[in-house]
Design a protein around this motif. Structure first.
Motif, PDB file in Angstrom:
ATOM      1  N   ASP A  44       0.866  -1.172   0.000  1.00 44.68           N
ATOM      2  CA  ASP A  44       0.000   0.000   0.000  1.00 44.68           C
ATOM      3  C   ASP A  44       0.906   1.226   0.000  1.00 44.68           C
ATOM      4  OD1 ASP A  44      -1.830   2.016   0.444  1.00 44.68           O
ATOM      5  OD2 ASP A  44      -2.355   1.361   2.475  1.00 44.68           O
ATOM      6  N   MET A  45       0.846   2.016  -1.056  1.00 48.29           N
ATOM      7  CA  MET A  45       1.732   3.165  -1.205  1.00 48.29           C
ATOM      8  C   MET A  45       1.463   4.250  -0.156  1.00 48.29           C
ATOM      9  SD  MET A  45       3.739   2.270  -3.558  1.00 48.29           S
ATOM     10  CE  MET A  45       4.535   3.617  -4.357  1.00 48.29           C
ATOM     11  N   GLN A  46       0.340   4.169   0.534  1.00 50.99           N
ATOM     12  CA  GLN A  46       0.019   5.147   1.579  1.00 50.99           C
ATOM     13  C   GLN A  46       0.586   4.731   2.938  1.00 50.99           C
ATOM     14  OE1 GLN A  46      -1.378   7.979   0.532  1.00 50.99           O
ATOM     15  NE2 GLN A  46      -1.360   7.032  -1.488  1.00 50.99           N
ATOM     16  N   ASP A  47       1.074   3.508   3.037  1.00 47.33           N
ATOM     17  CA  ASP A  47       1.617   2.983   4.291  1.00 47.33           C
ATOM     18  C   ASP A  47       3.100   3.324   4.382  1.00 47.33           C
ATOM     19  OD1 ASP A  47       2.250   1.584   6.576  1.00 47.33           O
ATOM     20  OD2 ASP A  47       1.958  -0.396   5.681  1.00 47.33           O
ATOM     21  N   SER A  48       3.411   4.309   5.211  1.00 44.96           N
ATOM     22  CA  SER A  48       4.806   4.769   5.299  1.00 44.96           C
ATOM     23  C   SER A  48       5.736   3.699   5.873  1.00 44.96           C
ATOM     24  CB  SER A  48       4.902   6.061   6.117  1.00 44.96           C
ATOM     25  OG  SER A  48       4.445   5.854   7.436  1.00 44.96           O
ATOM     26  N   ASP A  49       5.235   2.812   6.724  1.00 43.68           N
ATOM     27  CA  ASP A  49       6.078   1.739   7.262  1.00 43.68           C
ATOM     28  C   ASP A  49       6.486   0.770   6.155  1.00 43.68           C
ATOM     29  OD1 ASP A  49       6.094   2.694   9.858  1.00 43.68           O
ATOM     30  OD2 ASP A  49       4.352   1.504  10.458  1.00 43.68           O
ATOM     31  N   SER A  50       5.545   0.425   5.285  1.00 44.19           N
ATOM     32  CA  SER A  50       5.855  -0.475   4.169  1.00 44.19           C
ATOM     33  C   SER A  50       6.870   0.167   3.232  1.00 44.19           C
ATOM     34  CB  SER A  50       4.591  -0.830   3.388  1.00 44.19           C
ATOM     35  OG  SER A  50       3.734  -1.605   4.174  1.00 44.19           O
ATOM     36  N   LEU A  51       6.691   1.439   2.945  1.00 44.75           N
ATOM     37  CA  LEU A  51       7.649   2.148   2.088  1.00 44.75           C
ATOM     38  C   LEU A  51       9.007   2.242   2.772  1.00 44.75           C
ATOM     39  CD1 LEU A  51       5.428   5.003   0.646  1.00 44.75           C
ATOM     40  CD2 LEU A  51       6.453   3.114  -0.616  1.00 44.75           C
ATOM     41  N   GLY A  52       9.001   2.501   4.073  1.00 47.00           N
ATOM     42  CA  GLY A  52      10.248   2.594   4.826  1.00 47.00           C
ATOM     43  C   GLY A  52      11.041   1.302   4.800  1.00 47.00           C
ATOM     44  N   ASN A  53      10.341   0.173   4.769  1.00 52.62           N
ATOM     45  CA  ASN A  53      11.012  -1.123   4.727  1.00 52.62           C
ATOM     46  C   ASN A  53      11.727  -1.367   3.401  1.00 52.62           C
ATOM     47  OD1 ASN A  53      10.176  -1.744   7.315  1.00 52.62           O
ATOM     48  ND2 ASN A  53       8.361  -2.827   6.623  1.00 52.62           N
ATOM     49  N   LEU A  54      11.366  -0.625   2.361  1.00 47.87           N
ATOM     50  CA  LEU A  54      12.001  -0.784   1.055  1.00 47.87           C
ATOM     51  C   LEU A  54      13.188   0.161   0.846  1.00 47.87           C
ATOM     52  CD1 LEU A  54       8.846  -1.127  -1.228  1.00 47.87           C
ATOM     53  CD2 LEU A  54      10.314  -2.942  -0.343  1.00 47.87           C
ATOM     54  N   MET A  55      13.368   1.087   1.759  1.00 43.91           N
ATOM     55  CA  MET A  55      14.478   2.036   1.620  1.00 43.91           C
ATOM     56  C   MET A  55      15.817   1.318   1.758  1.00 43.91           C
ATOM     57  SD  MET A  55      13.157   4.968   1.059  1.00 43.91           S
ATOM     58  CE  MET A  55      11.667   4.386   0.285  1.00 43.91           C
ATOM     59  N   PRO A  56      16.841   1.779   1.045  1.00 47.69           N
ATOM     60  CA  PRO A  56      18.124   1.070   1.057  1.00 47.69           C
ATOM     61  C   PRO A  56      18.794   1.010   2.431  1.00 47.69           C
ATOM     62  CG  PRO A  56      18.192   2.939  -0.453  1.00 47.69           C
ATOM     63  CD  PRO A  56      16.831   2.897   0.136  1.00 47.69           C
ATOM     64  N   TRP A  57      18.440   1.889   3.326  1.00 43.70           N
ATOM     65  CA  TRP A  57      19.043   1.891   4.668  1.00 43.70           C
ATOM     66  C   TRP A  57      18.244   1.043   5.654  1.00 43.70           C
ATOM     67  CZ3 TRP A  57      17.304   6.330   2.219  1.00 43.70           C
ATOM     68  CH2 TRP A  57      16.047   6.779   2.597  1.00 43.70           C
ATOM     69  N   SER A  58      17.124   0.474   5.198  1.00 44.99           N
ATOM     70  CA  SER A  58      16.273  -0.329   6.074  1.00 44.99           C
ATOM     71  C   SER A  58      16.982  -1.621   6.492  1.00 44.99           C
ATOM     72  CB  SER A  58      14.976  -0.679   5.347  1.00 44.99           C
ATOM     73  OG  SER A  58      14.226  -1.603   6.102  1.00 44.99           O
ATOM     74  N   HIS A  59      16.718  -2.025   7.708  1.00 48.24           N
ATOM     75  CA  HIS A  59      17.251  -3.297   8.199  1.00 48.24           C
ATOM     76  C   HIS A  59      16.475  -4.482   7.620  1.00 48.24           C
ATOM     77  CE1 HIS A  59      19.941  -1.254  10.883  1.00 48.24           C
ATOM     78  NE2 HIS A  59      18.939  -0.520  11.331  1.00 48.24           N
ATOM     79  N   LYS A  60      15.397  -4.210   6.904  1.00 46.47           N
ATOM     80  CA  LYS A  60      14.582  -5.265   6.297  1.00 46.47           C
ATOM     81  C   LYS A  60      15.088  -5.679   4.911  1.00 46.47           C
ATOM     82  CE  LYS A  60      11.166  -4.948   9.405  1.00 46.47           C
ATOM     83  NZ  LYS A  60      10.279  -5.878   9.982  1.00 46.47           N
ATOM     84  N   ILE A  61      16.068  -4.954   4.378  1.00 47.94           N
ATOM     85  CA  ILE A  61      16.634  -5.310   3.075  1.00 47.94           C
ATOM     86  C   ILE A  61      17.375  -6.644   3.230  1.00 47.94           C
ATOM     87  CG2 ILE A  61      18.343  -4.653   1.320  1.00 47.94           C
ATOM     88  CD1 ILE A  61      15.843  -2.938   1.219  1.00 47.94           C
ATOM     89  N   PRO A  62      17.106  -7.606   2.357  1.00 48.75           N
ATOM     90  CA  PRO A  62      17.776  -8.914   2.475  1.00 48.75           C
ATOM     91  C   PRO A  62      19.310  -8.794   2.429  1.00 48.75           C
ATOM     92  CG  PRO A  62      15.962  -9.031   0.915  1.00 48.75           C
ATOM     93  CD  PRO A  62      16.133  -7.582   1.261  1.00 48.75           C
ATOM     94  N   GLU A  63      19.949  -9.618   3.214  1.00 49.69           N
ATOM     95  CA  GLU A  63      21.409  -9.586   3.329  1.00 49.69           C
ATOM     96  C   GLU A  63      22.118  -9.866   1.993  1.00 49.69           C
ATOM     97  OE1 GLU A  63      23.461  -8.731   5.902  1.00 49.69           O
ATOM     98  OE2 GLU A  63      21.627  -8.070   6.879  1.00 49.69           O
TER      99      GLU A  63
END
Length: 71
Positions: A44-63
Motif C-alpha cells: 500500500d503506497m500510503q503505508d509509510s512503514d511499508s515504504l520505509g522497509n524498502l528504503m536502502p538503509w532499512s534493516h529489512k533489506i535482504p542480506e
C-alpha cells in the motif's frame, strides 16, 4: 541536458537518486532495483512503514543485496 521534457528530466533524477542512494548504503544496485520493482507493486503506497522497509538503509533489506565488507 539529455532529457527532452521536464517530466523526462524528473524521472531521470528519481532513478539516479535511487541508484546513488543504494550505492551509498552498500547495496548491489541491480539486485536492489529488481527487489524494489517487485515489492512496490505488492504494498500500500500510503503505508509509510511499508515504504520505509524498502528504503536502502532499512534493516529489512535482504542480506544477499548488501555488499560485503572487504577486510
Amino acid at each position: 541536458m539529455f532529457a527532452n521534457t521536464a517530466k523526462g528530466a524528473t524521472s531521470s533524477a528519481i532513478i539516479y537518486s535511487i541508484i546513488e542512494t543504494a550505492k551509498a548504503n552498500n547495496i548491489v544496485v541491480e539486485k536492489y532495483l529488481v527487489y524494489l520493482f517487485d515489492n512496490l507493486s505488492k504494498i500500500d503506497m500510503q503505508d509509510s512503514d511499508s515504504l520505509g522497509n524498502l528504503m536502502p538503509w532499512s534493516h529489512k533489506i535482504p542480506e544477499d543485496m548488501k555488499i560485503k565488507d572487504k577486510k
